[in-house]
Design an enzyme around this catalytic site. Structure first.
Site, PDB file in Angstrom:
ATOM      1  N   HIS A  31       0.865  -1.174   0.000  1.00  0.00           N
ATOM      2  CA  HIS A  31       0.000   0.000   0.000  1.00  0.00           C
ATOM      3  C   HIS A  31       0.904   1.227   0.000  1.00  0.00           C
ATOM      4  O   HIS A  31       2.147   1.094  -0.028  1.00  0.00           O
ATOM      5  CB  HIS A  31      -0.958  -0.005   1.206  1.00  0.00           C
ATOM      6  CG  HIS A  31      -0.257  -0.256   2.513  1.00  0.00           C
ATOM      7  ND1 HIS A  31       0.657   0.619   3.047  1.00  0.00           N
ATOM      8  CD2 HIS A  31      -0.316  -1.293   3.378  1.00  0.00           C
ATOM      9  CE1 HIS A  31       1.112   0.152   4.181  1.00  0.00           C
ATOM     10  NE2 HIS A  31       0.552  -1.018   4.413  1.00  0.00           N
ATOM     11  N   HIS A  34       4.092   1.281   2.116  1.00  0.00           N
ATOM     12  CA  HIS A  34       5.285   0.616   1.573  1.00  0.00           C
ATOM     13  C   HIS A  34       5.922   1.476   0.482  1.00  0.00           C
ATOM     14  O   HIS A  34       7.136   1.629   0.424  1.00  0.00           O
ATOM     15  CB  HIS A  34       4.908  -0.726   0.932  1.00  0.00           C
ATOM     16  CG  HIS A  34       4.315  -1.722   1.873  1.00  0.00           C
ATOM     17  ND1 HIS A  34       2.997  -2.080   1.842  1.00  0.00           N
ATOM     18  CD2 HIS A  34       4.864  -2.432   2.878  1.00  0.00           C
ATOM     19  CE1 HIS A  34       2.755  -2.977   2.777  1.00  0.00           C
ATOM     20  NE2 HIS A  34       3.867  -3.204   3.423  1.00  0.00           N
ATOM     21  N   GLY A 144       8.689   1.348   8.558  1.00  0.00           N
ATOM     22  CA  GLY A 144       7.668   2.344   8.848  1.00  0.00           C
ATOM     23  C   GLY A 144       7.538   2.632  10.344  1.00  0.00           C
ATOM     24  O   GLY A 144       7.613   1.716  11.175  1.00  0.00           O
ATOM     25  N   LYS A 146       4.871   3.361  11.649  1.00  0.00           N
ATOM     26  CA  LYS A 146       3.587   2.776  12.048  1.00  0.00           C
ATOM     27  C   LYS A 146       3.812   1.600  13.025  1.00  0.00           C
ATOM     28  O   LYS A 146       3.107   1.427  14.004  1.00  0.00           O
ATOM     29  CB  LYS A 146       2.843   2.341  10.781  1.00  0.00           C
ATOM     30  CG  LYS A 146       1.978   1.140  10.871  1.00  0.00           C
ATOM     31  CD  LYS A 146       0.588   1.491  11.319  1.00  0.00           C
ATOM     32  CE  LYS A 146      -0.386   0.351  11.198  1.00  0.00           C
ATOM     33  NZ  LYS A 146       0.111  -0.948  11.559  1.00  0.00           N
ATOM     34  N   ASP A 147       4.840   0.788  12.738  1.00  0.00           N
ATOM     35  CA  ASP A 147       5.236  -0.295  13.649  1.00  0.00           C
ATOM     36  C   ASP A 147       6.384   0.244  14.503  1.00  0.00           C
ATOM     37  O   ASP A 147       7.548  -0.125  14.306  1.00  0.00           O
ATOM     38  CB  ASP A 147       5.646  -1.537  12.853  1.00  0.00           C
ATOM     39  CG  ASP A 147       4.477  -2.089  12.063  1.00  0.00           C
ATOM     40  OD1 ASP A 147       3.446  -2.398  12.668  1.00  0.00           O
ATOM     41  OD2 ASP A 147       4.581  -2.183  10.823  1.00  0.00           O
ATOM     42  N   LEU A 181      -2.354   3.338   7.319  1.00  0.00           N
ATOM     43  CA  LEU A 181      -2.363   2.286   6.301  1.00  0.00           C
ATOM     44  C   LEU A 181      -1.708   1.032   6.861  1.00  0.00           C
ATOM     45  O   LEU A 181      -0.677   1.088   7.519  1.00  0.00           O
ATOM     46  CB  LEU A 181      -1.611   2.737   5.049  1.00  0.00           C
ATOM     47  CG  LEU A 181      -2.203   3.894   4.258  1.00  0.00           C
ATOM     48  CD1 LEU A 181      -1.557   3.978   2.878  1.00  0.00           C
ATOM     49  CD2 LEU A 181      -3.706   3.778   4.113  1.00  0.00           C
ATOM     50  N   SER A 182      -2.343  -0.104   6.578  1.00  0.00           N
ATOM     51  CA  SER A 182      -1.832  -1.400   7.009  1.00  0.00           C
ATOM     52  C   SER A 182      -2.395  -2.439   6.049  1.00  0.00           C
ATOM     53  O   SER A 182      -3.550  -2.313   5.616  1.00  0.00           O
ATOM     54  CB  SER A 182      -2.317  -1.701   8.434  1.00  0.00           C
ATOM     55  OG  SER A 182      -2.216  -3.090   8.712  1.00  0.00           O
ATOM     56  N   ARG A 184      -3.399  -5.195   6.811  1.00  0.00           N
ATOM     57  CA  ARG A 184      -4.531  -5.851   7.486  1.00  0.00           C
ATOM     58  C   ARG A 184      -5.844  -5.068   7.335  1.00  0.00           C
ATOM     59  O   ARG A 184      -6.918  -5.637   7.569  1.00  0.00           O
ATOM     60  CB  ARG A 184      -4.232  -6.033   8.978  1.00  0.00           C
ATOM     61  CG  ARG A 184      -3.246  -7.138   9.273  1.00  0.00           C
ATOM     62  CD  ARG A 184      -3.231  -7.496  10.753  1.00  0.00           C
ATOM     63  NE  ARG A 184      -2.444  -8.681  10.996  1.00  0.00           N
ATOM     64  CZ  ARG A 184      -1.129  -8.695  11.186  1.00  0.00           C
ATOM     65  NH1 ARG A 184      -0.460  -7.560  11.144  1.00  0.00           N
ATOM     66  NH2 ARG A 184      -0.476  -9.820  11.399  1.00  0.00           N
TER      67      ARG A 184
HETATM   68  O1  PAF Z   1       6.916  -4.797   8.899  1.00  0.00           O
HETATM   69  C1  PAF Z   1       6.896  -5.832   8.219  1.00  0.00           C
HETATM   70  O2  PAF Z   1       6.301  -5.917   7.164  1.00  0.00           O
HETATM   71  C2  PAF Z   1       7.632  -7.061   8.731  1.00  0.00           C
HETATM   72  O3  PAF Z   1       7.548  -7.142  10.113  1.00  0.00           O
HETATM   73  C3  PAF Z   1       9.089  -7.144   8.268  1.00  0.00           C
HETATM   74  C4  PAF Z   1       9.915  -5.993   8.784  1.00  0.00           C
HETATM   75  C5  PAF Z   1       9.126  -7.165   6.751  1.00  0.00           C
HETATM   76  C6  PAF Z   1       9.729  -8.433   8.775  1.00  0.00           C
HETATM   77  O4  PAF Z   1       9.044  -9.569   8.321  1.00  0.00           O
END
Ligand code: PAF
Length: 274
Positions: A31, A34, A144, A146-147, A181-182, A184
């Protein structure tokens, strides 16, 4: 755009580059979040490599792993239009070769919040990220905000293992109604999708009220109750030190608000600076 499927192919690609390389590790189902990381990497590096791998060891529920959105063809089409030099699309066997016994654990930072609600999650993240960095040897890698906890875990991993890569955090990209945005989000029903922006609104309300001097513990309790009334099952809404992720009760520079909640079968997370 090359699609690389083996470690040898990645190494040959790496050797063929004369300039710098930026890695954007993803689990696919791309999305705009990314894509913004790809653009960030492209601004800073001569070539960008995107990895697409849905890492089984970071899921603590088989159902979550199985239902995680996958959209490889669309992903490749989006990346082609963004001047990505190559995509690394490994199999489980490549990331977790037979007989592999070494894993990575980022103790303190990975133990609370997401780590507490998803035991083993950050061991899985740290292990796959370490392997992806070792296979691709980029100059920088983008993750990101976001995480947010994941970003701190990865920074710590790289620092503790003296890995020669710069870790860049990219800002959270949001829908116009504020929902972060995610991948999921695609799993939300129409009703859940219409409620989902309340998660970000809870963060904004909490930041505003705490900023005006209201006691943080009371504000967080009220916002959690409001989310529950709106159909969320809240795991946590917390005010933390943005570097250690320890709970704090009074605002301070670098403080961060973190939230995680279920909406139906989908678990959403978000965060913001205070
Ligand atoms: O954030 C993510 O999409 C995942 O946790 C990652 C960093 C690609 C590791 O699998």
């Amino acid at each position: 755009m090359k699609v690389l499927k083996t470690v040898e192919a990645v190494r040959a690609f790496r050797r063929s580059l004369s300039g710098s390389l930026g890695l954007v590790p993803t689990m696919g189902a791309m999305h705009e979040g990314h894509l913004s990381l790809v653009r960030l990497a492209r601004e800073r590096c001569d070539a960008v490599l995107v990895s697409i791998y849905v890492n089984p060891t970071q899921f603590n529920s088989t159902a979550d792993y199985q239902t995680y959105p996958r959209a490889l063809e669309d992903d490749l089409a989006m990346l082609t239009s963004l001047d990505v030099a190559a995509v690394f699309q490994p199999t489980d066997r490549i990331i977790y070769p037979d007989g592999m016994v070494t894993t990575v654990k980022v103790a303190a930072l990975g133990a609370h919040w997401e780590g507490a609600y998803r035991p083993g999650h950050f061991d899985g993240v740290a292990t796959v990220v370490a392997r992806l960095l070792n296979i691709t040897t980029p100059d920088l890698a983008c993750f990101g905000e976001k995480d947010y906890q994941q970003l701190l875990v990865v920074r710590r991993l790289v620092r503790d293992l003296n890995m020669a890569v710069e870790i860049i955090g990219g800002p959270t990209i949001r829908e116009t109604d504020g929902l972060a945005l995610s991948s999921r989000n695609a799993l939300l029903t129409a009703t859940e999708r219409s409620r989902a922006p309340h998660l970000n609104q809870a963060l904004d309300n909490a930041a505003r009220l705490i900023g005006r001097g209201r006691p943080a513990p009371q504000v967080l309790e009220d916002e959690m109750a409001a989310l529950t009334d709106r159909g969320f099952e809240v795991d946590y809404l917390a005010l933390v030190d943005g570097a250690t992720l320890e709970t704090i009760s009074d605002p301070k520079p670098g403080a961060r608000l973190l939230v995680a909640a279920h909406l139906g079968s989908v678990r959403l997370i978000d965060n913001r600076a205070l």
